[in-house]
Design a protein around this motif. Sequence first.
Motif, short mmCIF file in Angstrom:
data_model
loop_
_atom_site.label_atom_id
_atom_site.label_comp_id
_atom_site.label_asym_id
_atom_site.label_seq_id
_atom_site.Cartn_x
_atom_site.Cartn_y
_atom_site.Cartn_z
N LYS A 103 0.84 -1.20 0.00
CA LYS A 103 0.00 0.00 0.00
C LYS A 103 0.87 1.25 0.00
CE LYS A 103 -3.34 -2.54 2.77
NZ LYS A 103 -4.03 -2.68 4.08
N ARG B 102 0.49 5.24 0.76
CA ARG B 102 -0.43 6.15 1.45
C ARG B 102 0.03 7.59 1.24
NH1 ARG B 102 0.65 1.64 4.53
NH2 ARG B 102 -1.18 0.44 5.22
N LYS C 151 -5.02 5.95 -0.77
CA LYS C 151 -4.37 4.67 -0.49
C LYS C 151 -4.46 3.79 -1.73
CE LYS C 151 -6.02 1.89 2.76
NZ LYS C 151 -6.23 1.26 4.09
N THR D 269 -7.23 2.16 -6.08
CA THR D 269 -6.88 3.33 -5.27
C THR D 269 -8.15 3.81 -4.58
OG1 THR D 269 -5.02 4.02 -6.66
CG2 THR D 269 -6.06 5.71 -5.29
#
Length: 330
Positions: free
Chosen positions: A78, A80, A108, A128
């Motif tokens: 992931k 961020r 994310k 996303t």
Amino acid sequence: MIKQHFKINLLFFIFILGFFSSCNKDEIEYLVTEDTEEFKEKLSDYNIYDGALKNLIPTEDYHLYEIASPLFTNYAKKQRLIKLPPNSKMTKIDDLNPSFPDGTIIVKTFYYHIDDRNPSLGNKIIETRLLIKSKGLWNVGTYIWNDSQTEAVFSLDGQSKNVAWIDKNGNEKSVIYEIPKKQDCIVCHQNNAEISPIGPKLRNMNMDVSRNGEIINQLAYFQSIGMLDDFDHNLIGSLGNYFDESIPLDERGRAYFEMNCAHCHNPQGFSEAAKKGLDFRRETSLENTGILNKKQQIDRVIKDVYMPWIGTTTLDEEGYAVVHDYLNSL
């Protein structure tokens, strides 16, 4: 022996029916939220990335943030990011979520390395998710990436995808990855009948990171670039990484429960989860969490991939090992 084994399995099956009887997705009442933001059709419309989208290089408006303990999502990696409106900053309330200004965008992106042993071979980007704060309320939106990795398109309906990759040990892995529907996002992100972020709690971002070639506390870094108000990060909590064997096992176990369970299992969370009498927030005393009374059931529910309820179709083997060892230590 056969009869005894059957009896044990039958008892567990009855427990599972009781544990999930009110979590039938076709029967429960979901939270209905007010939409205060109209999501754009394409991810590229938000100008999140420089150059080709698939390279995931953020523009200067979007800032990378990291968390100590993550939510498990079928072994996906992931990225961020967070964008704040000009001349605004996050404001500390306690060591939980800061106060975010209107116009904040939290991004994310979920992806897999083609080969974990060599990330330079590229990624397979799946989705996303955006959280946008508008008129005082958070709005959730999901963008599904196309196979050519050139664009992601807004979707309310979710999707299942077969994903394959090679892990760090050279093993071929595959999973059915579930992209959530809008309502699935709301289930996990609801708190006190409103949507709120899960990951960027101050105590989960209170960690050292590498920025501009230096190691610096992440909260101090945000303060240095004007994204966060001034306070001493040493005076607030720090969640810690539940995979870090240098910290006590009880802290690791509670960190796993906070990030993988507590967003639903708390008195202000998803109503069907709140009914179970479990409160996995770290600030809740162990005696009041319900863990001591349901250790074996919790262990089996996680091992058999009944929980986390949304977004998990395969066992988090490493995370389960932490939980198993923690529960056995109590």
